[in-house]
Design an enzyme around this catalytic site. Structure first.
Site, short mmCIF file in Angstrom:
data_model
loop_
_atom_site.label_atom_id
_atom_site.label_comp_id
_atom_site.label_asym_id
_atom_site.label_seq_id
_atom_site.Cartn_x
_atom_site.Cartn_y
_atom_site.Cartn_z
N ASP A 291 -4.43 -4.38 -12.31
CA ASP A 291 -4.37 -4.68 -10.88
C ASP A 291 -5.76 -4.79 -10.27
OD1 ASP A 291 -1.67 -4.85 -10.66
OD2 ASP A 291 -1.38 -2.77 -10.04
N LYS B 25 -4.00 -9.96 -6.49
CA LYS B 25 -4.29 -11.06 -5.58
C LYS B 25 -5.74 -11.48 -5.83
CE LYS B 25 -2.37 -10.59 -1.50
NZ LYS B 25 -2.07 -10.22 -0.13
N MET C 154 -2.92 2.00 2.48
CA MET C 154 -2.81 0.63 2.98
C MET C 154 -2.85 0.63 4.51
SD MET C 154 -0.06 -0.88 0.26
CE MET C 154 0.72 0.61 -0.30
N1 SAH Z 1 -1.03 3.69 -6.83
C1 SAH Z 1 -2.20 3.85 -5.99
C2 SAH Z 1 -1.96 3.30 -4.60
C3 SAH Z 1 -1.71 1.81 -4.56
S1 SAH Z 1 -1.51 1.22 -2.95
C4 SAH Z 1 -2.62 5.31 -5.95
O1 SAH Z 1 -1.87 6.18 -6.39
O2 SAH Z 1 -3.73 5.59 -5.49
C5 SAH Z 1 -3.14 0.68 -2.56
C6 SAH Z 1 -3.76 1.60 -1.55
O3 SAH Z 1 -4.26 2.76 -2.18
C7 SAH Z 1 -4.98 1.02 -0.83
O4 SAH Z 1 -4.59 0.18 0.23
C8 SAH Z 1 -5.64 2.27 -0.33
O5 SAH Z 1 -4.99 2.80 0.79
C9 SAH Z 1 -5.39 3.22 -1.48
N2 SAH Z 1 -6.53 3.24 -2.42
C10 SAH Z 1 -6.50 2.95 -3.72
N3 SAH Z 1 -7.73 3.11 -4.27
C11 SAH Z 1 -8.53 3.53 -3.27
C12 SAH Z 1 -9.91 3.87 -3.19
N4 SAH Z 1 -10.71 3.83 -4.25
N5 SAH Z 1 -10.39 4.25 -1.98
C13 SAH Z 1 -9.61 4.31 -0.89
N6 SAH Z 1 -8.30 3.98 -0.91
C14 SAH Z 1 -7.77 3.61 -2.08
#
Ligand code: SAH
Length: 272
Positions: free
Chosen positions: A46, A68, A183
């Site tokens: 991803d 994307k 998000m």
């Molecule tokens: N499965 C992932 C979340 C996916 S949804 C998890 O458990 O972390 C994607 C969202 O995750 C982003 O929009 C943001 O809100 C958050 N996110 C993922 N990586 C991030 C990072 N390095 N820093 C800040 N937010 C992050």
């Protein structure tokens, strides 16, 4: 990377492993994730999975991007699941690599259901979710005995990309002193409006943490009332978490302060 001499599982051909890569810093990969990367024939990854992590896959492994890119819409979830099934049926060891944890706002459950339905054997390898590891890097504790004994994780987008309407915002705000919103950037104004309308004070401490655990990490501390304006003024960009609660005020006292003081990400965990 040489794994410690633990008895790590071998990745059987024809299996799919749904693996969490953590929030970005390669040092936050689990040993199971590195073990999976070391053995994969195909890695379907991803947008939130960085190159350094992908370099841990064996030379010759197929790397396929499933996010994307360049303004193009992301591939349909169904197509990603079908691709996993197709590769597994070719006898490949298929690693589906997702940011954070695969079962936290990551659509991992949809893929697991599709694999189950197709009769493809799979296992799930959890990862450190951004809402946990990312906030720790920002020096924001999720819980503290003096402030909260509960925390709520929510998403700023539902399946159709909108602020979730089905949530009981008032009940949530009443019940949970700390909220961590994934998000959050796209609909930040609307999220703030919902939370204020549900009864949260403008003065409630809040923070935005973007690119957490990565070299470009930024932490903006603010209040609920100022969050949207401050985020715009500071140019905070996704991926970012929005955290609201008194725990944010502990950041200054804990003094994890400057993200650049964090250890820099490990360089590639080269395959051993
Ligand atoms: N499965 C992932 C979340 C996916 S949804 C998890 O458990 O972390 C994607 C969202 O995750 C982003 O929009 C943001 O809100 C958050 N996110 C993922 N990586 C991030 C990072 N390095 N820093 C800040 N937010 C992050």
């Amino acid at each position: 990377m040489q794994l410690p001499s633990l008895d790590m599982p071998s990745f059987p051909p024809g299996w799919v492993w749904l693996v969490g890569a953590g929030p970005g810093d390669p040092g936050l990969l689990t040993l199971h994730a590195v073990n999976a990367l070391n053995q994969a024939d195909a890695v379907i990854y991803d947008a939130l999975v960085g190159e350094e992590i992908l370099r841990c896959a064996p030379q010759g492994a197929v790397l396929e991007y499933a996010g994307k890119r360049g303004g193009k819409p992301s591939p349909k979830q169904r197509d990603i699941s079908l691709r996993l099934i197709e590769l597994a049926r070719q006898g490949k060891r298929v690693l589906r690599l997702k940011g954070g944890d695969p079962f936290v706002f990551g659509r991992g459950a949809e893929e697991a259901l599709a694999l189950r339905e197709a009769g493809i054997p799979f296992r799930v390898i959890p990862g450190i979710s951004a809402g946990i590891g990312g906030l720790a890097y920002a020096g924001i504790p999720l819980t503290h005995r003096d402030t909260n004994s509960c925390v709520t994780f929510l998403t700023g987008h539902n399946a159709s990309g909108e602020v979730p309407e089905s949530l009981d915002w008032e009940a949530m705000v009443r019940a949970s002193p700390v909220l961590v919103i994934y998000m959050a950037i796209k609909h930040l104004d609307r999220l703030v409006a919902k939370l204020r309308h549900a009864g949260l004070s403008d003065e409630r401490p809040a923070a935005l943490v973007s690119h957490a655990t990565l070299p470009g990490m930024r932490v903006l501390t603010t209040t609920l009332g100022r969050a949207a304006d401050d985020a715009r003024a500071a140019g905070i960009e996704p991926p970012a978490l929005f955290v609201i609660g008194e725990v944010v005020a502990l950041r200054a006292a804990i003094g994890a302060g400057d993200p650049s003081a964090q250890p820099s990400p490990a360089s590639c965990l080269a395959t051993g």
